[in-house]
Design a protein around this motif. Structure first.
Motif, mmCIF file in Angstrom:
data_model
loop_
_atom_site.group_PDB
_atom_site.id
_atom_site.type_symbol
_atom_site.label_atom_id
_atom_site.label_comp_id
_atom_site.label_asym_id
_atom_site.label_seq_id
_atom_site.Cartn_x
_atom_site.Cartn_y
_atom_site.Cartn_z
ATOM 1 N N VAL A 1 -1.613 -6.165 0.198
ATOM 2 C CA VAL A 1 -1.432 -5.028 -0.607
ATOM 3 C C VAL A 1 -0.050 -4.980 -1.001
ATOM 4 C CG1 VAL A 1 -1.023 -2.308 -0.663
ATOM 5 C CG2 VAL A 1 -2.985 -3.649 0.399
ATOM 6 N N LEU A 2 1.164 -5.566 0.043
ATOM 7 C CA LEU A 2 2.524 -5.530 -0.059
ATOM 8 C C LEU A 2 2.736 -6.753 -1.156
ATOM 9 C CD1 LEU A 2 3.556 -4.961 3.296
ATOM 10 C CD2 LEU A 2 3.538 -3.402 1.571
ATOM 11 N N PHE A 3 1.949 -7.857 -1.161
ATOM 12 C CA PHE A 3 2.251 -8.687 -2.028
ATOM 13 C C PHE A 3 2.004 -8.463 -3.640
ATOM 14 C CE2 PHE A 3 0.539 -12.700 -4.140
ATOM 15 C CZ PHE A 3 1.966 -13.407 -4.216
ATOM 16 N N GLY A 4 1.097 -7.720 -3.720
ATOM 17 C CA GLY A 4 0.550 -7.231 -5.178
ATOM 18 C C GLY A 4 1.536 -6.370 -5.312
ATOM 19 N N LEU A 5 2.189 -5.431 -4.467
ATOM 20 C CA LEU A 5 3.069 -4.384 -4.894
ATOM 21 C C LEU A 5 4.278 -5.017 -5.170
ATOM 22 C CD1 LEU A 5 3.979 -1.346 -4.715
ATOM 23 C CD2 LEU A 5 4.599 -1.897 -2.285
#
Length: 219
Positions: A197-201
């Motif tokens: 999720v953070l990587f995509g964010l």
């Protein structure tokens, strides 16, 4: 007297007593470690959710300049995926009573996790050497905050992983380490999901995040 005894007899009482005896000792109760982990994961979920919302809100300001994508983070993400898969291998082996599989899975999972943390540090150094690096840029600050916070949680997980691995290599029975392996695996899967999720964010772009916030009714 026999007729009165039959009329006053409660046939369900012995049956209930047998059921109580069968499940005596808290058969349906979750282990304290499992409850503690679930509570901790709930708190961490709230923490990262607030961080994501803060990230999205801060992007609305004019001084926001997106962090340049680092190819190394793709490699790091692959390492964390492999680490999670290795921990799953250890859990499956524990269920089957295969101590060698447990040991190999734990070692592979820990090695990939350590490599992931090392890769994150290298990503920090790469970002620091870029010409666009500016600590005053809120995107850069968020990048360090997000990756550091996730890394600290993984580092804490490695402490529990180390204890579990030590038990497995001391010749402990599989039954004695099964719960610890299962909890470590759940934690690893959770951290992988959080990182995805953070990587995509971090690298999805402003438009994609704006759509997500709009769907959530936050914009």
């Amino acid at each position: 007297m026999n007729l009165i005894r039959q009329l006053t007899e409660k046939p369900w009482v012995p049956a209930q007593a047998r059921i109580d005896d069968r499940h005596r000792g808290g058969t349906f109760r979750l282990p304290a470690k499992t409850v503690a982990l679930r509570t901790f994961l709930a708190v961490v979920t709230v923490l990262f959710t607030l961080l994501v919302l803060s990230y999205g809100t801060r992007m609305e300001f004019e001084d926001w300049r997106p962090t340049p994508p680092l190819r190394l983070l793709w490699l790091n993400t692959g390492l964390l995926v492999l680490s999670s898969l290795a921990m799953q291998w250890a859990e499956v082996s524990a269920r089957r009573g295969e101590i060698d599989g447990v040991r190999n899975g734990l070692l592979a999972g820990g090695a990939c996790a350590v490599a992931f943390l090392g890769g994150q540090i290298l990503a920090w150094r790469q970002l620091n050497m870029l010409a666009v690096f500016d600590v005053a840029n809120p995107a850069i600050a968020f990048f360090f905050l997000i990756t550091a916070l996730h890394g600290l949680h993984l580092l804490g997980g490695l402490v529990a992983w180390g204890r579990t691995t030590a038990k497995a290599w001391r010749g402990s029975d599989v039954a004695q380490v099964r719960l610890s392996v299962e909890l470590c695996t759940v934690y690893w899967h959770f951290l992988l999901l959080v990182w995805l999720v953070l990587f995509g964010l971090l690298f999805s772009g402003n438009d994609n995040l704006g759509v997500l916030l709009a769907l959530c009714g936050l914009r």
